[in-house]
Design a protein around this motif. Structure first.
Motif, PDB file in Angstrom:
ATOM      1  N   GLN A   1      30.896  30.168  32.468  1.00 42.51           N
ATOM      2  CA  GLN A   1      29.704  29.573  31.692  1.00 42.51           C
ATOM      3  C   GLN A   1      29.273  28.169  32.478  1.00 42.51           C
ATOM      4  OE1 GLN A   1      32.000  28.845  27.692  1.00 42.51           O
ATOM      5  NE2 GLN A   1      30.830  30.981  26.482  1.00 42.51           N
TER       6      GLN A   1
ATOM      7  N   THR B   1      38.545  34.361  32.852  1.00 47.84           N
ATOM      8  CA  THR B   1      38.360  33.488  31.822  1.00 47.84           C
ATOM      9  C   THR B   1      36.253  33.717  31.794  1.00 47.84           C
ATOM     10  OG1 THR B   1      38.239  31.595  32.738  1.00 47.84           O
ATOM     11  CG2 THR B   1      40.683  32.591  31.867  1.00 47.84           C
ATOM     12  N   ARG B   2      36.140  33.233  30.036  1.00 48.37           N
ATOM     13  CA  ARG B   2      34.849  33.528  30.122  1.00 48.37           C
ATOM     14  C   ARG B   2      34.605  31.653  30.365  1.00 48.37           C
ATOM     15  NH1 ARG B   2      30.545  36.334  28.119  1.00 48.37           N
ATOM     16  NH2 ARG B   2      28.573  34.583  27.115  1.00 48.37           N
ATOM     17  N   THR B   3      35.044  31.112  30.231  1.00 47.66           N
ATOM     18  CA  THR B   3      35.463  29.595  30.912  1.00 47.66           C
ATOM     19  C   THR B   3      34.454  29.468  32.156  1.00 47.66           C
ATOM     20  OG1 THR B   3      37.242  29.386  30.963  1.00 47.66           O
ATOM     21  CG2 THR B   3      36.536  28.645  28.900  1.00 47.66           C
TER      22      THR B   3
ATOM     23  N   ASP C   1      37.435  21.582  33.389  1.00 52.31           N
ATOM     24  CA  ASP C   1      37.357  22.872  33.606  1.00 52.31           C
ATOM     25  C   ASP C   1      36.812  23.814  35.336  1.00 52.31           C
ATOM     26  OD1 ASP C   1      34.640  22.371  33.621  1.00 52.31           O
ATOM     27  OD2 ASP C   1      33.956  23.703  32.381  1.00 52.31           O
TER      28      ASP C   1
END
Length: 520
Positions: free
Chosen positions: A148, A143-145, A271
Motif C-alpha cells: 500500500q 506485508t500488505r502495508t 512505515d
C-alpha cells in the motif's frame, strides 16, 4: 660467459610457458587466447557490444548450441583469478544459484570493490550477515502495508509530476528523454519507500539533486573498480587521486544525507523500510547500528531504482516498434478500467491505476517479462568459486576463479527459447487460453529477478510499479522515437541506454462506452 646460464634459463622458462600455454589453450572454449594478454584484445575490441559478443561466443562453443559455456582468459592466464567461466546453460545456472549455493558467494573481490558504497548490506554480503537481512526483509516484503505504501508513492509521483511533464512536452511538441524521467520517478519512489524522504528529482524543472548525483557518481566509480586490478584502485585510494578521489567526495555526500535520514527516522518512525529495520535485531540480538542501517537503506535504493527504470525504458522502446503489441496492451487496460471505473473515459484518466487494477493486467505483465527476457536490467552476474567444482554440463571450475552467468545470453539461445527467441513475443508467457501469466516451468530459463535463495524479494512490487507507470503513459500517449536518435546499450552492470530514450508524445484516441471517443 656469465650471460649464458641466464639465457639458457630464460629460454627454458619461456619454452615451458609456451608449452603449458599450448596445452591449456587447447582445452579452452570461447574467444581465442593469446600468450601473456589472454583474451584481453578481444574484450577491448568488443567493449561497446560486450553482451552481444558474449552471446556470440556462447552460441559458438557447442556447434549445435547445447554447450553454452565458454572461458574468457584475462592477462597472464593465471590459473584462478585470470579465468572467467561464462555460461548461460539453465542447468548450470540452477547449479550455481541453488544446488551449490554456498560454493558460489559474491566473493572477496566483489565485496572489496563495493564495500565503501554498500558495506555489508544485503546485496554485498554472504553467510549469516546476508541471511539475517534476508529474513528480516522477507517478512516486510510480504506485508500488505508495504504494498500500500508503494502504491501511494507511485500513484502520487505519476499524478503530480510525470503526467504534468508529459502533457507539457506533448502540447509544446518537444521531445523528452524518457529514460531520464523514469530514473527520476523510480528514484523518488524508492527513496520514499525506503527512508520516507522524497528527493523530488522528478519535477517539471528536472532539478539536479545533490544526493542523487553523488549516488550515481559513487555507483559508476565503484563499478570501475571491477575493471582494474585490485592493487591499482587501492593505491589510488591511499594516495587520494583519480577516480578514488571522486568516489570519496561522492560517498561523503551520500553518507551525510543518510545520517540525516536515519536521525529523522529515529525521532519520527514511519512505515518506511528504514523505520522497520530499526526495530529489528542482528544475529547477536542487538539493534542495527546507524552505519549498518545506512548501508541497508542504500542497498534497497540501488536495487529499486535502476532495475525498474531500465526495464521500462526497453519496454517502451520495444512497444514503439511493435504497434500490434501496443494495441493489445491499451485494449487490456481499457477493458480493466471499464470493469472498475465504468465506461466514462474521463474517470479512467482521473487517477493512475490502483495496484489491484494493475494486478489484472496479464498481457501487460507478459510484455514486461518478455522485455526482461531480451533486455534484462542486470545482464550478467558474477560468482566466486570457493571449492573446485564441475558444472552440470561437465565444465570444471577451479577454486578462486570467477563464474559469470549471462542472463542476457539466456534469452537469445534457440535451445532455450526456440527458433523465435529473438522476437518480441509476449504471448509466450500466456496460458493457452491467454487468460493467465505462465512463466516457464524451468525457472532458471528466466533469472532477470535472480533465482534460488537470492530471488528478488521486490519482484512483485517491481511488476506492479512497472505496470502502473506503463499504463499511465500508454493510456494517454502514443510514443515515437525522435528522428536520428540512436538507441544503444551502455556497457555497465545495468543495461542502461547509452544515449537515453528521446521520444515525442502524441495524444491517444480512446474508445469508451456508447461509442465515446476522446483524444487525451
Amino acid at each position: 660467459m656469465e650471460t649464458l646460464p641466464f639465457l639458457l634459463t630464460f629460454t627454458a622458462v619461456i619454452s615451458a610457458y609456451l608449452l603449458w600455454f599450448h596445452l591449456l589453450a587447447r582445452k579452452l572454449t570461447g574467444p581465442k587466447v593469446w600468450p601473456i594478454v589472454g583474451s584481453l584484445p578481444f574484450l577491448y575490441m568488443n567493449r561497446n557490444r560486450i553482451h552481444d559478443w558474449i552471446s556470440y561466443n556462447l552460441r559458438s562453443t557447442g556447434g549445435s548450441g547445447t554447450y553454452q559455456t565458454c572461458t574468457i582468459a584475462l592477462p597472464f592466464l593465471a590459473r584462478k583469478q585470470g579465468f572467467y567461466t561464462v555460461t548461460c546453460h539453465p542447468k548450470n545456472i540452477e547449479h550455481i544459484l541453488r544446488t551449490r549455493f554456498d560454493n558460489y558467494p559474491k566473493g572477496p573481490n566483489w565485496q572489496a570493490a563495493f564495500h565503501d558504497l554498500l558495506g555489508q548490506g544485503i546485496f554485498n554480503s554472504d553467510g549469516e550477515t546476508w541471511l539475517i537481512q534476508r529474513k528480516t526483509a522477507a517478512l516486510e516484503f510480504t506485508t500488505r502495508t508495504l504494498r500500500q505504501a508503494m502504491a501511494r508513492w507511485v500513484n502520487r509521483t505519476i499524478k503530480t509530476r510525470l503526467w504534468l511533464i508529459l502533457e507539457k512536452a506533448s502540447k509544446e511538441n518537444v521531445s523528452v528523454d524518457l529514460q531520464d524521467l523514469l530514473l527520476r520517478l523510480t528514484f523518488d519512489n524508492i527513496c520514499g519507500l525506503t527512508f520516507g524522504r522524497d528527493p523530488q528529482t522528478l519535477s517539471p524543472e528536472l532539478p539536479d539533486n545533490q544526493f542523487a548525483v553523488a549516488f550515481d557518481s559513487a555507483t559508476e566509480t565503484t563499478l570501475q573498480r571491477l575493471l582494474y586490478p585490485g592493487f591499482l584502485w587501492r593505491l589510488q585510494k591511499i594516495l587520494g587521486i583519480g577516480t578514488e578521489k571522486r568516489l570519496k567526495e561522492s560517498l561523503d555526500i551520500v553518507e551525510n544525507y543518510m545520517n540525516d535520514a536515519v536521525s529523522a527516522r529515529k525521532e519520527s518512525p514511519s512505515d518506511d523500510l528504514l523505520s522497520r529495520f530499526m526495530k529489528k535485531r542482528d544475529v547477536n540480538g542487538n539493534l542495527f547500528p546507524t552505519s549498518v542501517l545506512q548501508r541497508i537503506a542504500l542497498n534497497f535504493v540501488l536495487a529499486g531504482r535502476d532495475t525498474s527504470s531500465v526495464a521500462l525504458s526497453w519496454f517502451f522502446y520495444l512497444v514503439m516498434n511493435h504497434p500490434e503489441v501496443e494495441e493489445k496492451i491499451v485494449k487490456e487496460i481499457s477493458t480493466v478500467l471499464k470493469e472498475t471505473r465504468g465506461e466514462d473515459i474521463d474517470k479512467w484518466l482521473e487517477e493512475p491505476l490502483e495496484f489491484d487494477e494493475a494486478d489484472k493486467l496479464v498481457y501487460l505483465k507478459s510484455a514486461l517479462a518478455e522485455t526482461l527476457r531480451l533486455y534484462p536490467s542486470v545482464p550478467q552476474d558474477f560468482k566466486y568459486v570457493v571449492y573446485d567444482d564441475v558444472l552440470p554440463d561437465g565444465t570444471f571450475v577451479p577454486s578462486g576463479s570467477t563464474v559469470t552467468y549471462s542472463i542476457y545470453s539466456v534469452g537469445r539461445m534457440k535451445t532455450v527459447w526456440g527458433e523465435d527467441c529473438m522476437e518480441f513475443k509476449p504471448e509466450r508467457w500466456l496460458s493457452e487460453k491467454g487468460d493467465r501469466f505462465e512463466p516457464p516451468k524451468d525457472g532458471y530459463k528466466f533469472v532477470a529477478f535472480n533465482a534460488g535463495p537470492r530471488t528478488c524479494l521486490g519482484k512483485d512490487l517491481a511488476y506492479l510499479q512497472m505496470k502502473s507507470v506503463a499504463s499511465a503513459v500508454l493510456l494517454r500517449y502514443r510514443l515515437s522515437l525522435a528522428p536520428g536518435h540512436r538507441v544503444e546499450q551502455k556497457m555497465s552492470l545495468t543495461l542502461f541506454m547509452k544515449n537515453g530514450l528521446r521520444v515525442y508524445l502524441y495524444p491517444r484516441q480512446l474508445q469508451g462506452g456508447n461509442d465515446q471517443e476522446v483524444v487525451v
